[in-house]
Design an enzyme around this catalytic site. Structure first.
Site, PDB file in Angstrom:
ATOM      1  N   SER A  55      38.371  34.698  40.499  1.00  0.00           N
ATOM      2  CA  SER A  55      39.376  33.863  39.643  1.00  0.00           C
ATOM      3  C   SER A  55      40.408  33.777  39.898  1.00  0.00           C
ATOM      4  O   SER A  55      41.331  32.905  39.504  1.00  0.00           O
ATOM      5  CB  SER A  55      38.983  34.265  38.236  1.00  0.00           C
ATOM      6  OG  SER A  55      39.325  35.287  37.645  1.00  0.00           O
ATOM      7  N   LYS A 125      44.352  37.259  34.115  1.00  0.00           N
ATOM      8  CA  LYS A 125      44.799  35.728  34.589  1.00  0.00           C
ATOM      9  C   LYS A 125      46.471  35.743  34.506  1.00  0.00           C
ATOM     10  O   LYS A 125      46.982  36.939  34.215  1.00  0.00           O
ATOM     11  CB  LYS A 125      44.091  34.935  33.265  1.00  0.00           C
ATOM     12  CG  LYS A 125      42.920  34.822  33.107  1.00  0.00           C
ATOM     13  CD  LYS A 125      41.886  34.452  34.230  1.00  0.00           C
ATOM     14  CE  LYS A 125      40.304  34.554  33.821  1.00  0.00           C
ATOM     15  NZ  LYS A 125      39.510  34.095  35.031  1.00  0.00           N
TER      16      LYS A 125
END
EC number: 3.4.21.89
Length: 267
Positions: A55, A125
């Protein structure tokens, strides 16, 4: 003549006895000290985390080990736009990802921070929006923050900054003490965009942030720092809070001032 107890002769005999002490007798104490230091470092300074998925490509690859700064939040710092942060699962983001059962060695080393913990459900993230920001994505992009389109060179090659999936289009205003986060691999990241129907509406509580990832430490051929991209310095976005550098500088300056004053007084 024998020296008195505590005299130079006695001290020499004590030092000689210590010098002859076998290393294996000292080893348990050295291990305990090392583990205590490692635990303190993990709790207050740095902790290692393993990258589990794609990701955050190409910034981070699966299997990379990053070091996370846990010190600056102690000085009142909050995450800023552009930082790569590790945070606890704020709700049910990882409900479909079972956590593997770690072995005894990994449990011990993970506890003291010498290895990434295998039983913690943490995510990594990039912070895109902080409290008060309006973040928007329409169609393929670009992503905008407070109406300003972002130039995002870190987005995975071949990806669009937003998404061709209508379910991933959004316009949100970040509440107080919350963050909006997205992965650099935009078409392979289950980030804030896909959790808007949950209790936190996709926002990550600042209190759930473990710290900022600052270095890719392993493998050695991928060693690199993780600075904030220049894109978040664009005019018109607005300025995020930056309390940590001032606080850290102040904390580091105090001991130096005290040492300098002591040296001057001796002179």
């Amino acid at each position: 003549m024998r020296s008195e107890q505590g005299g130079p002769g006695e001290r020499k005999r004590v030092k000689a006895a210590r010098a002859r002490r076998p290393f294996w007798k000292e080893l348990p104490l050295l291990i305990v000290v090392a583990l205590v230091l490692a635990l303190l470092i993990k709790t207050f300074l740095l902790q290692a985390f393993s990258i589990p998925s794609e990701s955050m490509q190409d910034t981070l690859q699966p299997g990379d080990r990053v070091l996370v700064d846990k010190l600056t939040p102690w000085f009142g710092s909050k995450p800023e736009r552009g930082e790569v942060v590790v945070f606890h699962d704020p709700g049910h983001w990882m409900k479909d990802q079972p956590t593997p059962e770690p072995g005894v060695v990994q449990k011990v080393l993970g506890f003291v921070g010498l290895m990434p913990s295998a039983n913690e459900k943490d995510l990594i993230k990039r912070v895109v929006g902080v409290a008060g920001d309006t973040v928007e994505c329409k169609g393929a992009g670009p992503l905008t923050v407070n109406g300003k389109p972002l130039d995002e060179p870190y987005v995975f090659p071949g990806n669009v900054p937003c998404s061709t999936n209508p379910d991933a289009h959004f316009k949100v205003t970040v509440p107080k003490d919350r963050l909006w986060v997205m992965g650099d691999h935009r078409q392979d990241s289950q980030d804030s965009r896909y959790h808007r129907d949950e209790d936190d509406k996709g926002f990550v509580p600042v209190d759930d942030v473990v710290g900022r990832a600052i270095v890719v430490a392993w493998p050695l051929d991928r060693w690199d720092t993780l600075p904030v991209p220049d894109t978040f310095d664009q005019k018109g976005i607005g300025k995020a809070a930056a309390a940590a550098p001032t606080a850290v500088a102040f904390a580091g300056a105090v001991p130096l001032v005290m040492v300098r004053r002591r040296l001057l007084s001796r002179r």
